[in-house]
Write an enzyme that holds these catalytic residues in place. Structure first.
Site, mmCIF file in Angstrom:
data_model
loop_
_atom_site.group_PDB
_atom_site.id
_atom_site.type_symbol
_atom_site.label_atom_id
_atom_site.label_comp_id
_atom_site.label_asym_id
_atom_site.label_seq_id
_atom_site.Cartn_x
_atom_site.Cartn_y
_atom_site.Cartn_z
ATOM 1 N N HIS A 77 0.972 -1.071 0.145
ATOM 2 C CA HIS A 77 -0.266 -0.347 0.323
ATOM 3 C C HIS A 77 0.858 1.596 -0.122
ATOM 4 O O HIS A 77 0.440 2.462 0.668
ATOM 5 C CB HIS A 77 -1.059 -0.095 1.291
ATOM 6 C CG HIS A 77 -2.429 -0.878 1.063
ATOM 7 N ND1 HIS A 77 -2.075 -1.498 0.337
ATOM 8 C CD2 HIS A 77 -3.027 -1.523 1.538
ATOM 9 C CE1 HIS A 77 -3.384 -2.923 0.572
ATOM 10 N NE2 HIS A 77 -3.459 -2.445 1.490
ATOM 11 N N HIS A 113 -9.744 2.045 0.627
ATOM 12 C CA HIS A 113 -9.313 0.484 1.418
ATOM 13 C C HIS A 113 -11.127 0.638 2.793
ATOM 14 O O HIS A 113 -10.436 0.605 3.625
ATOM 15 C CB HIS A 113 -8.047 1.035 2.143
ATOM 16 C CG HIS A 113 -7.853 -0.866 2.377
ATOM 17 N ND1 HIS A 113 -8.272 -1.309 3.707
ATOM 18 C CD2 HIS A 113 -6.483 -1.396 2.428
ATOM 19 C CE1 HIS A 113 -7.879 -2.834 3.641
ATOM 20 N NE2 HIS A 113 -6.589 -2.646 2.871
ATOM 21 N N GLU A 132 -11.756 -3.903 -3.391
ATOM 22 C CA GLU A 132 -10.788 -3.220 -3.358
ATOM 23 C C GLU A 132 -10.213 -3.120 -5.493
ATOM 24 O O GLU A 132 -9.859 -3.695 -5.288
ATOM 25 C CB GLU A 132 -9.046 -2.748 -2.407
ATOM 26 C CG GLU A 132 -9.604 -3.053 -0.988
ATOM 27 C CD GLU A 132 -8.164 -3.935 -1.093
ATOM 28 O OE1 GLU A 132 -6.916 -3.064 -0.182
ATOM 29 O OE2 GLU A 132 -8.230 -3.983 -0.341
HETATM 30 C C1 GLA Z 1 -5.194 -5.297 2.192
HETATM 31 C C2 GLA Z 1 -4.148 -6.563 1.617
HETATM 32 C C3 GLA Z 1 -4.345 -7.249 2.957
HETATM 33 C C4 GLA Z 1 -4.031 -6.549 4.484
HETATM 34 C C5 GLA Z 1 -4.790 -4.904 4.355
HETATM 35 C C6 GLA Z 1 -4.438 -4.323 5.500
HETATM 36 O O1 GLA Z 1 -6.229 -5.238 1.351
HETATM 37 O O2 GLA Z 1 -4.551 -7.158 1.057
HETATM 38 O O3 GLA Z 1 -3.297 -7.927 3.113
HETATM 39 O O4 GLA Z 1 -2.991 -5.803 4.239
HETATM 40 O O5 GLA Z 1 -4.756 -4.417 3.313
HETATM 41 O O6 GLA Z 1 -4.280 -5.494 6.864
#
Ligand code: GLA
Length: 384
Positions: free
Chosen positions: A138, A212, A350
């Site tokens: 991210h 997110h 997402e």
């Molecule tokens: C995303 C990732 C997950 C996790 C979340 C945050 O969705 O794919 O593995 O890291 O973010 O916790």
């Protein structure tokens, strides 16, 4: 997962933003489709003010923070017209800074993971900030979710919304090029929430922006989402290694727990013991949407809570959808409603390009070059 919690905290510490809070204020968005209302939400450790914007239209009520462009609250009615906040969040800035697993945040420059934080573009190798074991997640230790954005409210016809701007300087988190980013949140008179992302660069770079939000259509903090029914219009997904980096394979969902082509409760196959699920502690994968990249947003997923009747439909122009079943929520975070979030108490959908695309020639490209404009749109339609 411990690892994720630790890395999120490490990221906040690296950013030097241990924060203080000023309370949440009481301003309300005007009923109907009035102008967005701004109030002080809190302050970062360095004194930077964090504002919260409230907007409402067509029965949807949205609260957005200038910090991370975070959707702090999103209220929609159930089949009896009763509103509930259906997204995970906190009621203070400190918790967002110190321990948020990206609750409601804008994600950049690159949604999801890049293996070892490395990629090569035009023959040049880049090393990104690594914040998830050996990988970059991210956007790295201080991604777009940990910056204060410039927010500009607007009303346009019957629409209300916010323009959010953030400029990421050349080299930030290891990414090449100055990236000028504009994200627009719009609520229309039908209560739809639309996100338009735009970005330009002054050097060749990679970009993959997303949002997110953690959904629980029964209301945040109300318990598991395992009874929510989910449909994803995808016949293939991208299996991962133990670090959740795609292997490069596009595997068929048919005959596996990953088959959501017909709506099914999330809990139905979540304990099926498929090695991909065991590794991820549930679902945490990218579905390769059958429609691929499209010029206009197309409907790709439907989420429904049978108890409240609330539904969420997602339309996007993007090729992928990360479905994350809240596997790392472990009962240590207390949300806006004063209740703790346990594993599977919310889920993320997402819209995105595939994780680790820069390292897989068979995945659609995430390269952005000077003179081009990155543009993508995701629309959330609510019902009951
Ligand atoms: C995303 C990732 C997950 C996790 C979340 C945050 O969705 O794919 O593995 O890291 O973010 O916790």
């Amino acid at each position: 997962m411990e690892l994720n919690r630790r890395t999120v905290i490490a990221g906040a510490a690296a950013a030097g933003v241990a924060a203080t809070t000023l309370g949440t204020g009481t301003a309300q968005a005007a009923a109907g489709s009035g102008k967005p209302v701004k109030e002080l939400f809190g302050k970062l450790a360095d004194g930077t003010k964090v504002y919260r914007w409230s907007l409402e239209n067509g029965g949807t009520r949205l609260k957005v923070l200038s910090y991370g462009g975070i959707v702090q609250s999103l209220e929609i009615p159930d089949r009896h017209g009763r509103h509930a906040n259906v997204v995970n969040g906190f009621d203070n800035v400190d918790d967002y800074v110190a321990k948020s697993p990206y609750f409601g945040a804008l994600i950049g420059r690159y949604g999801n993971r890049i293996g070892k934080g490395q990629f090569t573009l035009d023959g040049k190798s880049y090393q990104l900030s690594v914040n998830d074991g050996v990988n970059s997640l991210h956007g790295g230790a201080k991604g777009f979710d940990k910056h204060v954005w410039d927010v500009e409210p607007f009303t346009r016809g019957s629409d209300v919304g916010l323009h959010l701007h953030y400029t990421s300087v050349d080299g930030e988190m290891g990414y090449p090029g100055t990236l000028r980013t504009k994200v627009t949140y719009t609520l229309n008179r039908h209560g739809e929430w639309r996100i338009d992302y735009e970005a330009t660069t002054d050097k060749p770079t990679i970009v993959n922006l997303t949002s997110h939000v953690y959904w629980n259509l029964a209301g945040e903090g109300s318990g598991t989402v395992e009874d929510h029914e989910l449909r994803i219009a995808a016949s293939r997904y991208t299996p991962t290694d133990a670090g959740l980096i795609p292997t490069g394979e596009l595997a068929k969902v048919a005959g596996t727990p990953f088959d959501f082509r017909h709506a099914k409760p999330i809990g139905r196959d979540i304990r099926a013991g498929h090695e991909q699920q065991v590794q991820a502690k549930g679902y945490d994968h990218n579905w390769a949407l059958d429609k691929g990249i499209t010029a206009k947003p197309e409907h790709v997923a439907t989420l429904r809570d049978p108890r409240s009747g609330r539904t969420l439909k997602i339309a996007t122009d993007q090729p992928g959808l990360q479905f994350y079943s809240g596997n790392f929520l472990d009962g240590t975070l207390t949300g806006t409603g004063g209740r703790t979030y346990r594993q599977g108490d919310a889920l993320c959908l997402e819209t995105q390009h595939f994780p680790d695309s820069p390292n897989h020639a068979n995945f659609p490209s995430t390269v952005l070059r000077p003179g081009q404009t990155y543009r993508t749109t995701t629309i959330h339609t609510f019902g009951a």
